[in-house]
Design an enzyme around this catalytic site. Structure first.
Site, mmCIF file in Angstrom:
data_model
loop_
_atom_site.group_PDB
_atom_site.id
_atom_site.type_symbol
_atom_site.label_atom_id
_atom_site.label_comp_id
_atom_site.label_asym_id
_atom_site.label_seq_id
_atom_site.Cartn_x
_atom_site.Cartn_y
_atom_site.Cartn_z
ATOM 1 N N GLU A 167 -29.519 -52.905 -3.886
ATOM 2 C CA GLU A 167 -28.378 -54.553 -3.633
ATOM 3 C C GLU A 167 -28.403 -55.139 -4.580
ATOM 4 O OE1 GLU A 167 -31.267 -54.400 0.468
ATOM 5 O OE2 GLU A 167 -32.056 -54.950 -0.514
ATOM 6 N N GLU A 168 -29.210 -55.775 -5.235
ATOM 7 C CA GLU A 168 -28.933 -57.015 -6.554
ATOM 8 C C GLU A 168 -27.599 -56.051 -7.033
ATOM 9 O OE1 GLU A 168 -30.698 -59.135 -10.478
ATOM 10 O OE2 GLU A 168 -31.913 -57.070 -9.213
ATOM 11 N N GLY A 169 -27.341 -54.690 -7.430
ATOM 12 C CA GLY A 169 -25.576 -54.367 -8.308
ATOM 13 C C GLY A 169 -24.896 -55.029 -7.164
#
Length: 511
Positions: free
Chosen positions: A173-175
């Site tokens: 998700e962060e990426g």
């Protein structure tokens, strides 16, 4: 006599028609002015706000975004209104003192109540996303991580905003959110629609890849040339503004720059003796005492843990770039790759494609070296040369040259610069040629490059799956047609005036 009478009638009619035309023209001008003033009258600003807290491993940042409500689904309209860095470490460090979290967040949250109008606060969403620092805490103790998030939630609920939750986001998700942020701000998701505009898939704007480096993890995300990936778990699908995207993304936990340094120290101390570690990644003359309990206090160093005959050891810098580079490469495991191509640790990485935006610590470290070199960091070779020279400088000289930089960051720039070069070249497979495709980004259109904006856009559903409907005619075409028709109308009026003012040219007696 009949001719004189006929001439008088014609003149009378002409004058009356001219009077009517003149009066109508005056009315038309007044109407045009009135419409123009009405159309361009400024309307009351209808603005929406959103708050995202980035709870990273080393610190927490709060971002306030704003956007015009009537353009909610347009690309690039969200602006960063305010940024506030919470004083203190990351929230994972409050696992044993959760009662202090409310005070920890208070200053930045109070600022938010001052920056956002009171009438808008109840409808302003607040999100907190925790990243790799909390992922590591959850690996150690799920209960401790849950207690920290519960304390954060209690604190944020006490403010007059629409609290939407606090959660630990995954590395994927962060990426992905970082990728969404930079491409949204760069306007890469939409194409101008018009009745004359036919754009093939090959002509559409290419998206940027995203490179993120934090304290505890690093992420790489991009649209690969081959949409079928060998490792399905590294693939995500999005439909944004009517276009389907298959994105490669992977997060390397423990390979953020802070945890990478702990890994290197834990690896190197195993072969040292006498409680002294000669470290080539620190400047000559630099000394620092490290507690063994702190060294092994993170899950990232557990694989190196062994019983040492001392509780503390001293790091002594030797400032050698080449040796530093080699010591970093030791904890990139490239011995096994079950795919056609890998990054490191056996993780699939397809061939790099297109341009990349590198942000967070990638940007901050590179910006330091860029300023140090007076903006002359033009290539990978130049960056390597600058880092090599900087690492060899005596610590006292470095401190004297940069008195305003915090000692923690300054002391680690040699390691950080070398680590970034190693990660990008040997970890992510960039080359001296493809290095030119990396764009180090701090802000884009006054908004921070990072995952927080993409996170909010996703949770507020502000990026529709389909392209928003556009008018049948683009604004420029509409203006062109209006001007054309106006010129035709003016020409007709002038012709009419000429006919009535020079009737002898047109009204001939029948022979």
């Amino acid at each position: 006599m009949e001719d004189i009478k006929d001439s008088k009638v014609k003149r009378f009619c002409s004058k009356n028609i001219l009077i009517i035309l003149g009066f109508s023209s005056v009315l038309a001008v007044i109407a045009l002015i009135a419409v123009g003033l009405t159309h361009n009258k400024p309307l009351p600003e209808n603005v929406k706000y959103g708050i995202v807290l980035d709870a990273g491993s080393s610190h927490t940042n709060l971002y306030i975004y704003k956007w015009p409500a009537e353009k909610e689904n347009d690309t690039g309209v969200v602006q960063l209104l305010e940024e506030c860095q919470v004083k203190g470490p990351g929230i994972s460090k409050y696992a044993q003192k959760t009662d202090e979290i409310a005070a920890y967040l208070a200053e930045c949250m109070k600022m938010s109540t001052e920056r956002i109008p009171a009438s808008k606060q109840h409808q302003t969403p607040v999100y907190l996303g925790a990243t790799a620092g909390m992922r590591l805490l959850r690996m150690e103790s799920k209960q401790s991580a849950d207690e920290v998030l519960a304390a954060v939630s209690r604190s944020l609920k006490s403010y007059p905003f629409d609290f939407q939750g606090a959660k630990i986001i995954t590395g994927q998700e962060e990426g992905a959110y970082g990728w969404i942020t930079i491409n949204y701000l760069l306007g890469r998701f939409t194409q101008e629609q018009s009745w004359l505009n036919f754009i093939s898939d090959s002509q559409k704007q290419a998206t940027f890849g995203a490179l993120d480096l934090g304290g505890s993890s690093t992420q790489v995300t991009f649209v690969p040339l081959n949409q079928t990936l060998e490792a399905p778990e590294t693939s995500l699908q999005f439909r944004l503004y009517g276009t389907d995207y298959t994105v490669y993304t992977h997060s390397f936990l423990c390979y953020g720059k802070d945890q990478a340094l702990w890994q290197k120290l834990a690896q190197d101390i195993q072969v040292s003796s006498g409680g002294i570690l000669k470290d080539p990644c620190f400047y000559p003359g630099y000394k620092k005492v490290v507690n063994v309990s702190e060294l092994y206090g993170t899950p990232c160093t557990k694989r190196f843990e062994k019983k040492l005959p001392f509780n503390q050891f001293q790091v002594q810098g030797t400032g050698d770039y080449e040796q530093c580079h080699q010591s970093i490469l030791k904890f990139f495991n490239n011995s096994h790759c079950p795919y056609s191509q890998c990054a490191f640790n056996g993780v699939f990485l397809p061939p790099l494609q297109g341009s990349f935006g590198a942000f967070s610590a990638f940007y901050f470290v590179m910006d330091f070296f860029k300023k140090m070199a007076n903006d002359s960091v033009s290539s990978q070779e130049k960056m390597t040369e600058i880092t090599k020279n900087f690492c060899s400088k005596p610590w006292e000289e470095v401190k004297a040259s940069y008195p305003t930089v915090k000692e923690k960051y300054l002391s680690e720039y040699c390691f950080s610069g070398t680590y970034i070069l190693s990660l990008l070249l040997q970890g992510y497979n960039f080359t001296g040629t493809s290095w030119d495709q990396i764009h180090f980004m701090g802000k884009i259109k006054d908004s921070n490059a990072g995952w927080t904006l993409g996170y909010m856009l996703n949770l507020t559903n502000m990026i529709p799956a389909e392209q928003p409907l556009s008018p049948p005619l683009p604004h420029s075409t509409y203006i062109s047609l209006m001007v054309l028709f106006s010129l035709v109308l003016v020409a007709m009026v002038i012709t009419g005036l000429f006919i009535f003012s020079k009737p002898s040219y047109f009204w001939k007696e029948a022979v």
